[in-house]
Design an enzyme around this catalytic site. Sequence first.
Site, mmCIF file in Angstrom:
data_model
loop_
_atom_site.group_PDB
_atom_site.id
_atom_site.type_symbol
_atom_site.label_atom_id
_atom_site.label_comp_id
_atom_site.label_asym_id
_atom_site.label_seq_id
_atom_site.Cartn_x
_atom_site.Cartn_y
_atom_site.Cartn_z
ATOM 1 N N LYS A 37 -4.439 13.782 20.566
ATOM 2 C CA LYS A 37 -5.086 13.933 21.876
ATOM 3 C C LYS A 37 -5.366 15.401 22.177
ATOM 4 O O LYS A 37 -6.476 15.767 22.566
ATOM 5 C CB LYS A 37 -4.183 13.326 22.957
ATOM 6 C CG LYS A 37 -4.851 13.287 24.316
ATOM 7 C CD LYS A 37 -3.928 12.735 25.392
ATOM 8 C CE LYS A 37 -3.524 11.328 25.082
ATOM 9 N NZ LYS A 37 -3.513 10.401 26.177
ATOM 10 N N ARG A 106 1.003 14.346 29.599
ATOM 11 C CA ARG A 106 0.774 13.200 28.705
ATOM 12 C C ARG A 106 1.297 13.476 27.300
ATOM 13 O O ARG A 106 1.145 14.571 26.786
ATOM 14 C CB ARG A 106 -0.724 12.936 28.540
ATOM 15 C CG ARG A 106 -1.431 12.439 29.757
ATOM 16 C CD ARG A 106 -2.936 12.429 29.474
ATOM 17 N NE ARG A 106 -3.685 12.143 30.669
ATOM 18 C CZ ARG A 106 -4.098 10.926 31.018
ATOM 19 N NH1 ARG A 106 -3.832 9.902 30.254
ATOM 20 N NH2 ARG A 106 -4.779 10.745 32.124
ATOM 21 N N GLY A 115 0.647 3.368 23.923
ATOM 22 C CA GLY A 115 1.593 2.825 24.899
ATOM 23 C C GLY A 115 3.055 3.031 24.537
ATOM 24 O O GLY A 115 3.945 2.558 25.242
ATOM 25 N N MET A 117 4.734 5.974 24.148
ATOM 26 C CA MET A 117 5.419 7.127 24.750
ATOM 27 C C MET A 117 4.937 7.321 26.182
ATOM 28 O O MET A 117 4.114 6.579 26.677
ATOM 29 C CB MET A 117 5.180 8.362 23.893
ATOM 30 C CG MET A 117 5.884 8.261 22.550
ATOM 31 S SD MET A 117 5.701 9.751 21.598
ATOM 32 C CE MET A 117 3.963 9.809 21.338
ATOM 33 N N ARG A 350 -11.257 10.126 20.393
ATOM 34 C CA ARG A 350 -10.686 10.136 19.039
ATOM 35 C C ARG A 350 -11.554 9.246 18.158
ATOM 36 O O ARG A 350 -12.331 8.424 18.666
ATOM 37 C CB ARG A 350 -9.242 9.630 19.050
ATOM 38 C CG ARG A 350 -9.159 8.218 19.477
ATOM 39 C CD ARG A 350 -7.768 7.688 19.588
ATOM 40 N NE ARG A 350 -7.890 6.415 20.271
ATOM 41 C CZ ARG A 350 -6.940 5.798 20.897
ATOM 42 N NH1 ARG A 350 -5.741 6.332 20.987
ATOM 43 N NH2 ARG A 350 -7.141 4.637 21.466
ATOM 44 N N HIS A 466 8.574 -15.832 -8.716
ATOM 45 C CA HIS A 466 7.605 -16.573 -9.529
ATOM 46 C C HIS A 466 6.458 -17.088 -8.675
ATOM 47 O O HIS A 466 5.281 -16.902 -8.991
ATOM 48 C CB HIS A 466 8.337 -17.733 -10.234
ATOM 49 C CG HIS A 466 7.436 -18.581 -11.059
ATOM 50 N ND1 HIS A 466 6.829 -19.708 -10.567
ATOM 51 C CD2 HIS A 466 6.996 -18.437 -12.329
ATOM 52 C CE1 HIS A 466 6.068 -20.239 -11.511
ATOM 53 N NE2 HIS A 466 6.158 -19.480 -12.592
ATOM 54 N N SER A 797 1.134 -0.076 -22.032
ATOM 55 C CA SER A 797 0.784 -0.634 -20.735
ATOM 56 C C SER A 797 2.078 -0.658 -19.917
ATOM 57 O O SER A 797 3.071 -1.253 -20.345
ATOM 58 C CB SER A 797 0.217 -2.046 -20.893
ATOM 59 O OG SER A 797 -0.073 -2.564 -19.620
ATOM 60 N N CYS A 865 0.001 -2.856 -15.991
ATOM 61 C CA CYS A 865 -0.314 -4.260 -15.731
ATOM 62 C C CYS A 865 0.708 -4.919 -14.811
ATOM 63 O O CYS A 865 0.669 -6.115 -14.591
ATOM 64 C CB CYS A 865 -0.456 -5.031 -17.032
ATOM 65 S SG CYS A 865 1.050 -5.041 -18.010
ATOM 66 N N TYR A 885 -6.615 2.838 -17.321
ATOM 67 C CA TYR A 885 -7.024 1.658 -16.559
ATOM 68 C C TYR A 885 -5.848 1.074 -15.772
ATOM 69 O O TYR A 885 -4.688 1.373 -16.067
ATOM 70 C CB TYR A 885 -7.618 0.578 -17.481
ATOM 71 C CG TYR A 885 -6.635 -0.065 -18.422
ATOM 72 C CD1 TYR A 885 -5.860 -1.154 -18.029
ATOM 73 C CD2 TYR A 885 -6.453 0.432 -19.707
ATOM 74 C CE1 TYR A 885 -4.939 -1.739 -18.894
ATOM 75 C CE2 TYR A 885 -5.540 -0.146 -20.582
ATOM 76 C CZ TYR A 885 -4.780 -1.228 -20.162
ATOM 77 O OH TYR A 885 -3.872 -1.803 -20.999
HETATM 78 C C1 PEP Z 1 5.803 -6.175 -15.696
HETATM 79 O O1 PEP Z 1 6.990 -6.270 -15.956
HETATM 80 O O2 PEP Z 1 5.333 -5.301 -14.952
HETATM 81 C C2 PEP Z 1 4.849 -7.143 -16.257
HETATM 82 C C3 PEP Z 1 3.552 -7.004 -16.068
HETATM 83 O O3 PEP Z 1 5.351 -8.200 -16.901
HETATM 84 P P1 PEP Z 1 5.971 -9.497 -16.206
HETATM 85 O O4 PEP Z 1 5.684 -9.421 -14.755
HETATM 86 O O5 PEP Z 1 5.307 -10.653 -16.845
HETATM 87 O O6 PEP Z 1 7.407 -9.387 -16.547
#
Ligand code: PEP
Length: 913
Positions: A37, A106, A115, A117, A350, A466, A797, A865, A885
């Site tokens: 502000k 203020r 809201g 403070m 703002r 899972h 990976s 991954c 990647y």
């Molecule tokens: C991981 O462990 O990050 C992975 C990609 O393998 P998973 O989740 O299948 O164990």
Amino acid sequence: MSENKDPHLTGNAVEDVKFVYDFTEGNKDLKDLLGGKGANLAEMTNLGLPVPPGFTITTEACKVYLDSGEAPAALRDEVSAHLDALERRMGKKLGQADDPLLVSVRSGAKFSMPGMMDTVLNIGLSDASVKGLAKQAGDERFAWDSYRRLIQMFGKTVLDVDGDLFEDALEAAKAAKKVEVDTELEAADLKKLVTTFKKIVKKEAGRDFPQDPRAQMDLAIRAVFDSWNTERAKLYRRQERIPHDLGTAVNVCSMVFGNLGPDSGTGVAFTRDPASGQQGVYGDYLQNAQGEDVVAGIRNTVPLAELERIDKKSYDQLMQIMETLENHYLDLCDIEFTIERGTLWMLQTRVGKRTAGAAFRIATQLVDQGLIDEAEALQRVTGAQLAQLMFPRFDEDAKVRQLGRGIAASPGAAVGKAVFDSYTAIKWSRSGEKVILIRRETNPDDLDGMIAAEGILTSRGGKTSHAAVVARGMGKTCVCGAEELEVDTKRRCLTAPGGVVVEEGDLVSIDGSSGKVYLGEVPVVPSPVVEYFEGRMHAGADDADELVEAVHRIMAFADRKRRLRVRANADNAEDALRARRFGAQGIGLCRTEHMFLGDRRELVERLILADSQAEREESLAQLLPLQKRDFVELFEAMDGLPVTVRLLDPPLHEFLPDITELSVRVALAESRKDPHENDLRLLQAVHRLHEQNPMLGLRGVRLGLVIPGLFTMQVRAIAEAAAERRAAKGDPRAEIMIPLVGTVQELEIVREEADQVIAEVQAATGTELRLAIGTMIELPRAALTAGQIAEAAEFFSFGTNDLTQTVWGFSRDDVEASFFTAYLEKGIFGVSPFETIDQDGVGSLVRSAVKAGRETRPDLKLGVCGEHGGDPESVHFFHEVGLDYVSCSPFRIPVARLEAGRAASSSRGSDHR
Ligand code: PEP
Ligand code: MG
């Protein structure tokens, strides 16, 4: 305020610190110091806009106060000097009896905390100056109304008096007068109310309402400092991930009044519609009122456009100012203003909050107007906003009955009949029913049921359980860990707190974005953005939605800018094709365990139970053509793009029957003296393979090393599938990935066998196969010895799911539901490390492994991954450490593309390569 010297602030170095800035001294880039502000009031002042004069006390002063319990010693004198200057400029003194200068005090932190403070208006009014104000304004009612507002606000926020006591007294005054609204109270009524309010203060706070204007101001400043640490402010910061040590600035601003009659008023405005981004006149105006009346909704506001009729001069000036602000901030601004007897004053501006859809539209509109470039447009949107736009939503206007709440594991809105096992899910969905699969937790056996269901609800497990991981992979709505819902799969029902029972077949609705679970059907609206990514709606078409158009253009900007490639975690042709439509540049993780379930589970069971080499080879021989077919399909779907196939990873018991169920079956059979030979063998195997900590047990590369022929069968299937695709004139680009490696020796052994199999397939088919072999880095030891491992790996990976699990010692299936809430509440971390990469711990291992790996092998290909591959903040980190990647579930691909583009255009990027 104390004048004692603060122990932290003696000495010359600190005496130079400046704690107070006049509005003419700051600018919009000083938000850290002046709060949002204060910085913007200064910016508007310097733009020559009509801002009432004032000054800002810095967040640094607040921090000293919060740390030591005392304001910095120099603050009082600095405030005095700035107040002096203000008084000279206004030609009147604070609280001066015959013509008082009044100020507002203020709060205003770096990040907006609406809201949360405190604010006190009309500071400077007293028994003496209220009369002067009445005379000057020519309005006695106004003066007494302003005074009662001051005592009320001051009493509540500075002296901690229960606000309801003032409200009750106000209501009683209206009732006595038999009027509905407070504007109908007259000067005499308000004067009486002032007496009542002062009595309330005396009784509740044990002190008189202070008559000295400077004392009022100093106490109000201190109250604003204190309001940084109220419970609600702390909670808000935790939720919004705002650091707790920033402190708030305090703005002292000369008062202007919107409640001086019909030629006065107050309002809020947006330079564009924050819901659609459309330019136009958006806002509300309330005649003859002060700011808090708008918020309190005491009277109805009118649309801002009406102001043109009410006060054309002010309206025209406001439109002009809005244009100036947009062109200056190059963004949607929101504004608070007051008109005092026909004079317009700007009280705040703002860069305004907006919906996800508006963010995309506004970014492209500003590019079209030539106000910002593509790189800046990317900074105006976020992956989280894109994700929000991609999920179907429940209709916000619908009536709902909430049953409970769990963890928002995979966003979306799903409605269906409650089913409590996979079999029923499949059966019902085949007959055209929409179902929600409700389990205590899911396991790989539930996969078909999950595919058949509209959404998944579990009462156990966290964001990387899972159910959550698989659901996200499928883009399926999932709420998990809803512990308050008691799931009884045997009786096929769910009991919610309060005793509501949901039986099989009852309709339920789950919201994977909020974690809320509802009874009955809540109406759903589909996402046009997904229709676009799916190729069912085209940007540029005559009927194309403006939002789709904007998303299309921003995605093109991101793709042009990004350095990171984006791949998908996918293990079947259908997911692979979707991933391609969504812009994937390959598959970064094909989890082969999903190919070993269903009808094939029996073959795996036989493999595990095999007593002789011949038996083992027979089951492997039966699995081989099936595996090969999987890969042929996958390579075809991803033709021309890399496909990283991970060899079997999970503990074997996941492919075997449940130990308890099997024990019962065997015990019953034995009691009937009819034991089944196969069941007995199976039970022995299940016992043999049972592990206390399966995630740390016989899995990953360890399986390949102890079950002869398993990995080589998979490698052969990959190689033969690649050869077949080549023969069909395809362009397969398979990569073989070994999971859970902890030492280079493991990899070397597997690699040697794999190389041999590949050579055999090459010889047999006469095809040259260039199959890269690499590994996951998902154990701390692998990361720590990455330099050695890179000797045997052509790519890494990072498996950041397992790496997070093993670095923190957190079981990924249990901890989120069991104690993460407490950890988040205590601020141990602001977000689960399974969701956003823990840069200091897990991230530092990734960073050093990248460096060591590339030292050994400069052309080592690097990716990630784990689930973090699709998380916005983590994508920025992976960009920065120089990965090639990220790989994520198909539905996250657009988010990863966008964030990779944002990362590349917000920094100079990483030049590790
Ligand atoms: C991981 O462990 O990050 C992975 C990609 O393998 P998973 O989740 O299948 O164990
Ligand atoms: Mg893993």
